[in-house]
Design an enzyme around this catalytic site. Structure first.
Site, PDB file in Angstrom:
ATOM      1  N   ARG A 105       9.250  11.621  44.459  1.00  0.00           N
ATOM      2  CA  ARG A 105       9.531  10.523  43.273  1.00  0.00           C
ATOM      3  C   ARG A 105       8.423  10.235  42.783  1.00  0.00           C
ATOM      4  NH1 ARG A 105      11.067   5.151  46.652  1.00  0.00           N
ATOM      5  NH2 ARG A 105       9.193   4.829  47.027  1.00  0.00           N
ATOM      6  N   THR A 109       8.883   6.466  37.997  1.00  0.00           N
ATOM      7  CA  THR A 109      10.275   5.562  37.538  1.00  0.00           C
ATOM      8  C   THR A 109      11.202   6.111  38.996  1.00  0.00           C
ATOM      9  OG1 THR A 109       9.827   8.201  37.707  1.00  0.00           O
ATOM     10  CG2 THR A 109      10.212   7.704  35.648  1.00  0.00           C
ATOM     11  N   ASP A 201       4.804   4.748  53.863  1.00  0.00           N
ATOM     12  CA  ASP A 201       5.334   5.652  53.241  1.00  0.00           C
ATOM     13  C   ASP A 201       4.747   6.585  54.464  1.00  0.00           C
ATOM     14  OD1 ASP A 201       4.843   8.828  52.865  1.00  0.00           O
ATOM     15  OD2 ASP A 201       3.809   7.885  50.558  1.00  0.00           O
ATOM     16  N   ASP A 204       2.919   9.895  54.280  1.00  0.00           N
ATOM     17  CA  ASP A 204       1.582   9.512  54.736  1.00  0.00           C
ATOM     18  C   ASP A 204       1.189   9.775  55.768  1.00  0.00           C
ATOM     19  OD1 ASP A 204       0.685  10.494  52.001  1.00  0.00           O
ATOM     20  OD2 ASP A 204       1.020   8.829  51.918  1.00  0.00           O
TER      21      ASP A 204
HETATM   22  C1  PRP Z   1      10.400   9.787  50.473  1.00  0.00           C
HETATM   23  C2  PRP Z   1      10.484  10.329  51.361  1.00  0.00           C
HETATM   24  C3  PRP Z   1      12.173  10.242  50.768  1.00  0.00           C
HETATM   25  C4  PRP Z   1      12.001   9.783  49.700  1.00  0.00           C
HETATM   26  C5  PRP Z   1      12.776   8.585  49.743  1.00  0.00           C
HETATM   27  O1  PRP Z   1       9.103  11.089  49.548  1.00  0.00           O
HETATM   28  O2  PRP Z   1      10.243  11.181  52.539  1.00  0.00           O
HETATM   29  O3  PRP Z   1      12.590  12.074  50.022  1.00  0.00           O
HETATM   30  O4  PRP Z   1      10.847   8.886  49.543  1.00  0.00           O
HETATM   31  O5  PRP Z   1      12.796   7.392  48.582  1.00  0.00           O
HETATM   32  P1  PRP Z   1      14.209   7.522  47.011  1.00  0.00           P
HETATM   33  O6  PRP Z   1      15.408   7.246  48.506  1.00  0.00           O
HETATM   34  O7  PRP Z   1      14.004   7.295  46.415  1.00  0.00           O
HETATM   35  O8  PRP Z   1      14.153   8.573  46.584  1.00  0.00           O
HETATM   36  P2  PRP Z   1       8.010  10.812  48.538  1.00  0.00           P
HETATM   37  O9  PRP Z   1       8.980  11.159  47.641  1.00  0.00           O
HETATM   38  O10 PRP Z   1       6.935   9.632  49.169  1.00  0.00           O
HETATM   39  O11 PRP Z   1       7.365  12.900  49.211  1.00  0.00           O
HETATM   40  P3  PRP Z   1       6.083  13.305  50.343  1.00  0.00           P
HETATM   41  O12 PRP Z   1       7.671  12.972  51.632  1.00  0.00           O
HETATM   42  O13 PRP Z   1       6.263  14.539  49.814  1.00  0.00           O
HETATM   43  O14 PRP Z   1       5.360  12.310  50.236  1.00  0.00           O
HETATM   44  N1  URA Z   2       9.594   6.491  50.880  1.00  0.00           N
HETATM   45  C1  URA Z   2       8.779   6.090  52.162  1.00  0.00           C
HETATM   46  O1  URA Z   2       8.127   7.070  52.477  1.00  0.00           O
HETATM   47  N2  URA Z   2       8.920   4.759  52.924  1.00  0.00           N
HETATM   48  C2  URA Z   2       9.046   4.048  51.455  1.00  0.00           C
HETATM   49  O2  URA Z   2       9.220   3.257  52.007  1.00  0.00           O
HETATM   50  C3  URA Z   2      10.324   4.418  50.922  1.00  0.00           C
HETATM   51  C4  URA Z   2       9.899   5.857  50.195  1.00  0.00           C
END
Ligand code: PRP
Ligand code: URA
Length: 210
Positions: A105, A109, A201, A204
């Site tokens: 994400r 944006t 997160d 993380d």
């Molecule tokens: C997180 C989560 C989803 C997304 C959800 O991933 O695992 O994939 O955010 O958010 P959304 O519904 O607003 O799209 P992230 O983008 O943090 O990537 P990562 O798993 O690589 O840390």
């Molecule tokens: N992605 C996450 O991991 N946590 C949130 O709360 C939103 C998006």
């Protein structure tokens, strides 16, 4: 709430989700809980699998009984955090193949950016479970499912652990043909697109990157 949404609120899921939310829960326990909750949600998501009758010999007689009717399945985690749910699904469906779809994400944006997609070659013969612990704005899940649909799987189900109401609404409206299994829907998103009260997160916390 929506015809294609099932809230998997079994007491075990609610209990484990409470532990997952706790900021004192470390990465090792967090990973174990994500896997366990994924297994419990998968149990609900596989409830409608078709069965067929078979005859087998027990040590003392013959039983007419049932087995799952040769369904081919695939689990597709949305990278990264979806990886944490894969083993939970494979524990119950060991013959499933595993595809991967990479989205992150954009922090400004909040729009998803796709960087990877590798699906099993025979995906048109498979029922697909897309997994990601978090559905926040819904952008990542909506785009991931749209991409996977282009490969024509037999069916798609989406499993998540926690969602925001606005993201869940958008997902269910964008993909009314996709059955969703979700552990809980929280209050709302904050200004940075994080679920409140949420669990932070997920990526993380699974991988210990912050
Ligand atoms: C997180 C989560 C989803 C997304 C959800 O991933 O695992 O994939 O955010 O958010 P959304 O519904 O607003 O799209 P992230 O983008 O943090 O990537 P990562 O798993 O690589 O840390
Ligand atoms: N992605 C996450 O991991 N946590 C949130 O709360 C939103 C998006």
């Amino acid at each position: 709430m929506y015809d294609n949404l099932f809230i998997a609120d079994h007491p075990l899921i609610q209990h484990k989700l409470t532990l997952l939310r706790d900021k004192e829960t470390g990465s090792k326990e967090f990973r174990e809980l994500v896997e366990e909750i994924a297994m419990l949600i998968c149990y609900e998501a596989t409830r409608s699998l078709p069965l067929k009758e078979v005859e087998i010999e027990t040590p003392v007689g013959v039983a007419r009984t049932k087995v799952i009717q040769g369904r081919k399945m695939a689990v597709v985690p949305i990278l990264r955090a979806g990886l944490g749910m894969v083993d939970g699904v494979l524990n119950l469906v060991p013959a499933a193949k595993v595809g991967h779809i990479g989205l992150y994400r954009d922090p400004e944006t909040l729009r998803p950016v796709e960087y990877y997609c590798k699906l099993p070659a025979d995906i048109p013969e498979r029922d697909v479970f897309v997994v990601d612990p978090m559905l926040a704005t819904g952008g990542s899940a909506i785009d991931a499912v749209s991409t996977i649909k282009k490969s024509n799987p037999k069916s798609i189900k989406f499993m998540c652990i926690l969602a925001a109401p606005e993201g869940m609404k958008d997902f269910c409206e964008a993909h009314p043909d996709v059955q969703v299994y979700c552990g809980a829907i929280d209050e709302r998103l904050d200004d940075h697109g994080y679920i409140l009260p949420g669990l932070g997160d997920a990526g993380d916390r699974i991988f210990g990157t912050r």
